[in-house]
Design a protein around this motif. Structure first.
Motif, mmCIF file in Angstrom:
data_model
loop_
_atom_site.group_PDB
_atom_site.id
_atom_site.type_symbol
_atom_site.label_atom_id
_atom_site.label_comp_id
_atom_site.label_asym_id
_atom_site.label_seq_id
_atom_site.Cartn_x
_atom_site.Cartn_y
_atom_site.Cartn_z
ATOM 1 N N CYS A 91 0.831 -1.213 0.000
ATOM 2 C CA CYS A 91 0.000 0.000 0.000
ATOM 3 C C CYS A 91 0.867 1.265 0.000
ATOM 4 O O CYS A 91 0.544 2.248 -0.674
ATOM 5 C CB CYS A 91 -0.933 0.000 1.207
ATOM 6 N N ALA A 92 1.975 1.216 0.750
ATOM 7 C CA ALA A 92 2.878 2.372 0.794
ATOM 8 C C ALA A 92 3.513 2.617 -0.576
ATOM 9 O O ALA A 92 3.686 3.768 -0.995
ATOM 10 C CB ALA A 92 3.966 2.147 1.838
ATOM 11 N N ALA A 93 3.838 1.528 -1.293
ATOM 12 C CA ALA A 93 4.409 1.670 -2.632
ATOM 13 C C ALA A 93 3.393 2.280 -3.595
ATOM 14 O O ALA A 93 3.738 3.132 -4.429
ATOM 15 C CB ALA A 93 4.871 0.312 -3.150
ATOM 16 N N LEU A 94 2.125 1.857 -3.470
ATOM 17 C CA LEU A 94 1.073 2.430 -4.310
ATOM 18 C C LEU A 94 0.867 3.907 -3.987
ATOM 19 O O LEU A 94 0.686 4.730 -4.897
ATOM 20 C CB LEU A 94 -0.237 1.662 -4.116
ATOM 21 N N HIS A 95 0.897 4.248 -2.698
ATOM 22 C CA HIS A 95 0.767 5.651 -2.293
ATOM 23 C C HIS A 95 1.909 6.491 -2.857
ATOM 24 O O HIS A 95 1.695 7.641 -3.266
ATOM 25 C CB HIS A 95 0.753 5.766 -0.770
ATOM 26 N N GLN A 96 3.095 5.935 -2.899
ATOM 27 C CA GLN A 96 4.245 6.656 -3.423
ATOM 28 C C GLN A 96 4.062 6.956 -4.904
ATOM 29 O O GLN A 96 4.374 8.067 -5.369
ATOM 30 C CB GLN A 96 5.519 5.827 -3.210
ATOM 31 N N GLU A 97 3.540 5.989 -5.647
ATOM 32 C CA GLU A 97 3.297 6.211 -7.073
ATOM 33 C C GLU A 97 2.179 7.225 -7.288
ATOM 34 O O GLU A 97 2.249 8.059 -8.196
ATOM 35 C CB GLU A 97 2.950 4.880 -7.762
ATOM 36 N N LEU A 98 1.141 7.158 -6.467
ATOM 37 C CA LEU A 98 0.060 8.135 -6.581
ATOM 38 C C LEU A 98 0.554 9.545 -6.250
ATOM 39 O O LEU A 98 0.078 10.531 -6.824
ATOM 40 C CB LEU A 98 -1.099 7.755 -5.652
ATOM 41 N N LYS A 99 1.502 9.626 -5.328
ATOM 42 C CA LYS A 99 2.056 10.929 -4.972
ATOM 43 C C LYS A 99 2.740 11.569 -6.177
ATOM 44 O O LYS A 99 2.602 12.779 -6.427
ATOM 45 C CB LYS A 99 3.048 10.766 -3.813
ATOM 46 N N GLU A 100 3.489 10.773 -6.959
ATOM 47 C CA GLU A 100 4.118 11.286 -8.166
ATOM 48 C C GLU A 100 3.070 11.712 -9.188
ATOM 49 O O GLU A 100 3.235 12.708 -9.899
ATOM 50 C CB GLU A 100 5.052 10.231 -8.771
ATOM 51 N N TYR A 101 1.992 10.953 -9.253
ATOM 52 C CA TYR A 101 0.885 11.290 -10.159
ATOM 53 C C TYR A 101 0.253 12.619 -9.748
ATOM 54 O O TYR A 101 -0.080 13.457 -10.599
ATOM 55 C CB TYR A 101 -0.131 10.153 -10.133
ATOM 56 N N TYR A 102 0.094 12.836 -8.446
ATOM 57 C CA TYR A 102 -0.483 14.093 -7.959
ATOM 58 C C TYR A 102 0.440 15.273 -8.245
ATOM 59 O O TYR A 102 -0.027 16.397 -8.445
ATOM 60 C CB TYR A 102 -0.764 13.999 -6.455
#
Length: 287
Positions: free
Chosen positions: A142-153
């Protein structure tokens, strides 16, 4: 960024938000030159158009500028004025009453897919992040997915800043630095591939936890696409960290501390707690 042919994965890991920010900044001087008094020059004044809030063409006609504004909200999973989520079809749809050409409608729907992918990943992380029984491997995923979403944001933040800048200065839609649907289609090509890969991982990892989850992520590294492989390997490095910590404590301290039964749960019943754990864990982490 220097380009090295052997290290394709390193080049593909460039931060998309930073690259786009640099591109937009480099293009701005041609359309935003000012006089010595800090006022827009005559060319800019002659090319201005009404603010985007007033983007209305003929009767019932939806302009491209209005669609660009809607799309930026859809990218975040928020319904726009003319683009809304269809619960029956599970996708974003342009309102039937919107007067649009077929090309604009098709381009809008292609862009709206990013919003659907974002919602899929965000729903998974929101559900699993607070689930303590998901274990350390699951929380790392989940933390890895959040990290990728952060780059998307970060990318979305750059796009919103560019849109606000155009609104403040009245930039014409036809200028080189203005936001259009076609430019958004090009700039979001790489992020769309990343979100598609993450959404596929989310589907594949549904109902899995612990070592089984790490094995499922590892299976996605066996691809010929260097871009996708680099992304999945980065996620795997984060997901496998709890398993590595377990192995280090077992090898160097002789302690089997598996609080959430994440490693031993993945073993067949015939495996012993000593040999089986190591064999299975090494199989999970093998490149």
């Amino acid at each position: 960024q220097p380009h090295h042919a052997p290290g394709v994965g390193d080049c593909l890991r460039q931060q998309l938000g930073s690259r786009l920010a640099w591109t937009l900044t480099a293009n701005q001087p041609s359309s935003q030159t000012t006089t010595s008094k800090g006022l827009p020059n005559a060319v800019s004044r002659n090319m201005t158009r009404p603010r985007r809030e007033g983007d209305a063409g003929g009767a019932g006609e939806v302009t491209e500028a209005a669609l660009v504004r809607d799309i930026l909200y859809v990218f975040q999973g928020i319904d726009g004025k003319n683009i809304k989520m269809s619960n029956t079809e599970n996708c974003y749809k342009v309102e039937a009453k919107a007067n649009l050409s077929k090309s604009l409608r098709d381009t809008t729907l292609r862009l709206a897919e990013l919003g659907w992918l974002h919602n899929k990943i965000r729903k998974y992380t929101d559900q699993r992040s607070l689930d303590r029984s998901f274990g350390l491997v699951g929380q790392s995923f989940c933390a890895a997915l959040h990290q990728e979403l952060k780059e998307y944001y970060r990318l979305l933040s750059v796009l919103h800043s560019q849109l606000q800048l155009e609104d403040d200065q009245g930039v014409n839609l036809g200028l080189e630095s203005s936001l259009t649907l076609r430019r958004l289609l090009v700039w979001t090509y790489d992020p769309k591939i990343r979100l598609k890969t993450l959404a596929a991982l989310v589907d594949h990892c549904q109902g899995r936890k612990g070592g089984e989850l790490a094995s499922a992520v590892h299976a996605y590294t066996k691809t010929g696409d260097p871009y996708v492989r680099s992304l999945v390997q980065h996620i795997l490095s984060l997901v496998s960290h709890p398993v590595l910590s377990f192995l280090y404590r077992w090898i160097y301290d002789g302690e089997l501390e598996d609080t959430y039964h994440e490693v031993r749960n993945a073993l067949p019943a015939s495996h012993s707690a000593s040999g089986g754990v190591g064999a299975r864990a090494l199989l999970i982490l093998s490149p």
